[in-house]
Design an enzyme around this catalytic site. Structure first.
Site, PDB file in Angstrom:
ATOM      1  N   THR A 176       0.836  11.377  -1.128  1.00 44.16           N
ATOM      2  CA  THR A 176      -0.149  12.112  -1.917  1.00 44.16           C
ATOM      3  C   THR A 176      -0.565  13.370  -1.178  1.00 44.16           C
ATOM      4  O   THR A 176      -0.812  14.414  -1.795  1.00 44.16           O
ATOM      5  CB  THR A 176      -1.378  11.233  -2.190  1.00 44.16           C
ATOM      6  OG1 THR A 176      -0.949   9.962  -2.673  1.00 44.16           O
ATOM      7  CG2 THR A 176      -2.281  11.883  -3.231  1.00 44.16           C
ATOM      8  N   ALA A 177      -0.652  13.285   0.150  1.00 43.36           N
ATOM      9  CA  ALA A 177      -1.015  14.458   0.936  1.00 43.36           C
ATOM     10  C   ALA A 177      -0.049  15.609   0.661  1.00 43.36           C
ATOM     11  O   ALA A 177      -0.465  16.758   0.451  1.00 43.36           O
ATOM     12  CB  ALA A 177      -1.009  14.107   2.426  1.00 43.36           C
ATOM     13  N   LYS A 209       0.873  -1.170   0.000  1.00 42.72           N
ATOM     14  CA  LYS A 209       0.000   0.000   0.000  1.00 42.72           C
ATOM     15  C   LYS A 209       0.910   1.221   0.000  1.00 42.72           C
ATOM     16  O   LYS A 209       1.735   1.383   0.914  1.00 42.72           O
ATOM     17  CB  LYS A 209      -0.880  -0.010   1.249  1.00 42.72           C
ATOM     18  CG  LYS A 209      -1.685   1.286   1.489  1.00 42.72           C
ATOM     19  CD  LYS A 209      -2.863   1.396   0.562  1.00 42.72           C
ATOM     20  CE  LYS A 209      -3.725   2.601   0.905  1.00 42.72           C
ATOM     21  NZ  LYS A 209      -4.494   2.427   2.160  1.00 42.72           N
ATOM     22  N   VAL A 210       0.802   2.051  -1.014  1.00 36.31           N
ATOM     23  CA  VAL A 210       1.678   3.209  -1.157  1.00 36.31           C
ATOM     24  C   VAL A 210       0.853   4.449  -1.467  1.00 36.31           C
ATOM     25  O   VAL A 210      -0.338   4.375  -1.751  1.00 36.31           O
ATOM     26  CB  VAL A 210       2.727   2.996  -2.285  1.00 36.31           C
ATOM     27  CG1 VAL A 210       3.616   1.810  -1.984  1.00 36.31           C
ATOM     28  CG2 VAL A 210       2.048   2.845  -3.647  1.00 36.31           C
ATOM     29  N   SER A 211       1.502   5.580  -1.446  1.00 37.11           N
ATOM     30  CA  SER A 211       0.881   6.827  -1.883  1.00 37.11           C
ATOM     31  C   SER A 211       0.822   6.870  -3.409  1.00 37.11           C
ATOM     32  O   SER A 211       1.780   6.479  -4.078  1.00 37.11           O
ATOM     33  CB  SER A 211       1.693   8.026  -1.392  1.00 37.11           C
ATOM     34  OG  SER A 211       1.796   8.047   0.012  1.00 37.11           O
ATOM     35  N   HIS A 222      -5.615  10.544   7.545  1.00 37.31           N
ATOM     36  CA  HIS A 222      -6.270   9.496   8.324  1.00 37.31           C
ATOM     37  C   HIS A 222      -7.315  10.085   9.272  1.00 37.31           C
ATOM     38  O   HIS A 222      -8.010  11.038   8.952  1.00 37.31           O
ATOM     39  CB  HIS A 222      -5.236   8.659   9.077  1.00 37.31           C
ATOM     40  CG  HIS A 222      -4.214   7.999   8.203  1.00 37.31           C
ATOM     41  ND1 HIS A 222      -4.529   7.455   6.971  1.00 37.31           N
ATOM     42  CD2 HIS A 222      -2.894   7.777   8.388  1.00 37.31           C
ATOM     43  CE1 HIS A 222      -3.434   6.932   6.444  1.00 37.31           C
ATOM     44  NE2 HIS A 222      -2.430   7.122   7.270  1.00 37.31           N
TER      45      HIS A 222
END
Length: 283
Positions: A110-111, A56-58, A154
């Protein structure tokens, strides 16, 4: 696939909810998983180094890893009204961030990419120093005055008032207002070297695990709360409700448009390498 598939995802409720059935051998015919829990900044680094089979990655890290990893069309996190927030201790305007110190969860997240696209148009002269902190340390750092503002992800969307903080700006709202697209946050990727047949099997296992989680939400509850870092169960439920949605079961046309849109805009600003024409294509 006789050997367990080595996978890393976060201990956050959306990931443990999505992968519960698969990780516990409940998905018929799915390969066994060897699970590592890691924060998104860690999994992004794993992907750049080519570690593990599935991660699970950005979405922001994709331009650096798509030669080795394929984007799975399901299992990730996109949505609306779920973007990262910029928080401060008191009332501030975007212009007040000029030259200030901002904590972020990862420079390849991504943030952070959404933040940089926002700051380019909203913060004259740009912010000053950026420091990377684990996401759960960012709100205390803002509250205690160690940084001027923090970019949070989150469940912080639900809990920041408890730290006495103020929402300065919503990166997701800015993205949706300017593009009309959902917000791409976290992706599931798998090594291309596994081969097309195995990649399709992994995608189907992820999709089935999502549907099983929806069909029986209580089945995953103990697993979710075990890894949720003492999170209030009600907050965990909010977290899952926000980040696990129709895009988790399948990216679809809008999901792919959002990912292409983000990475194309970022490349145009010189923030990421440009993607090849078929970089996002699945087998």
């Amino acid at each position: 696939m006789s050997e367990p598939v080595r996978i890393a995802y976060s201990p956050c409720p959306n990931d443990t909810f999505v992968f519960h059935a698969w990780a516990h051998g409940l998905v018929p015919g799915a390969p066994e998983l060897d699970v590592t829990f890691a924060d998104i900044d860690v999994t992004n680094g794993m992907a750049e180094r080519g570690e593990l089979d599935v991660l699970k990655v950005s979405y922001a890290v994709l331009p650096w890893i798509l030669d080795e990893y394929a984007l799975l069309p399901c299992g990730g996190a996109l949505g609306r009204g779920c973007g990262p927030l910029v928080l401060s201790r008191g009332a501030m305007t975007p212009a007040d961030l000029a030259g200030r110190t901002v904590a972020v969860p990862s420079e390849r997240s991504t943030a952070y990419l959404l933040f940089r696209l926002w700051a380019a148009s909203e913060v004259p002269g740009g912010v000053g120093k950026v420091v990377v902190l684990p996401f759960h340390e960012i709100m205390p750092a803002v509250r205690d005055g160690r940084v001027d503002a923090g970019l949070v992800i989150h469940e912080a969307r639900f809990t920041y008032p408890g730290y006495g903080l103020t929402c300065l700006a919503d990166m997701g709202a800015h993205w949706e207002d300017t593009t009309g697209l959902p917000i791409p946050l976290g992706a599931i990727v798998a090594k291309r070297s596994l081969g097309a047949e195995k990649l399709r099997a992994l995608a189907e296992a992820a999709r089935t695990s999502v549907r099983m989680a929806w069909d029986d939400p209580e089945a995953s509850r103990a697993y979710v709360l075990e890894h949720a870092q003492e999170m209030d169960p009600a907050v965990a439920d909010q977290h899952i409700g926000l980040y696990v949605n129709e895009f988790t079961a399948g990216l679809g046309e809008d999901g792919y448009a959002a990912v292409r849109g983000l990475l194309t805009r970022a490349a145009a600003e010189g923030l990421v390498p440009p993607l090849g024409p078929d970089a996002l294509a699945f087998v």
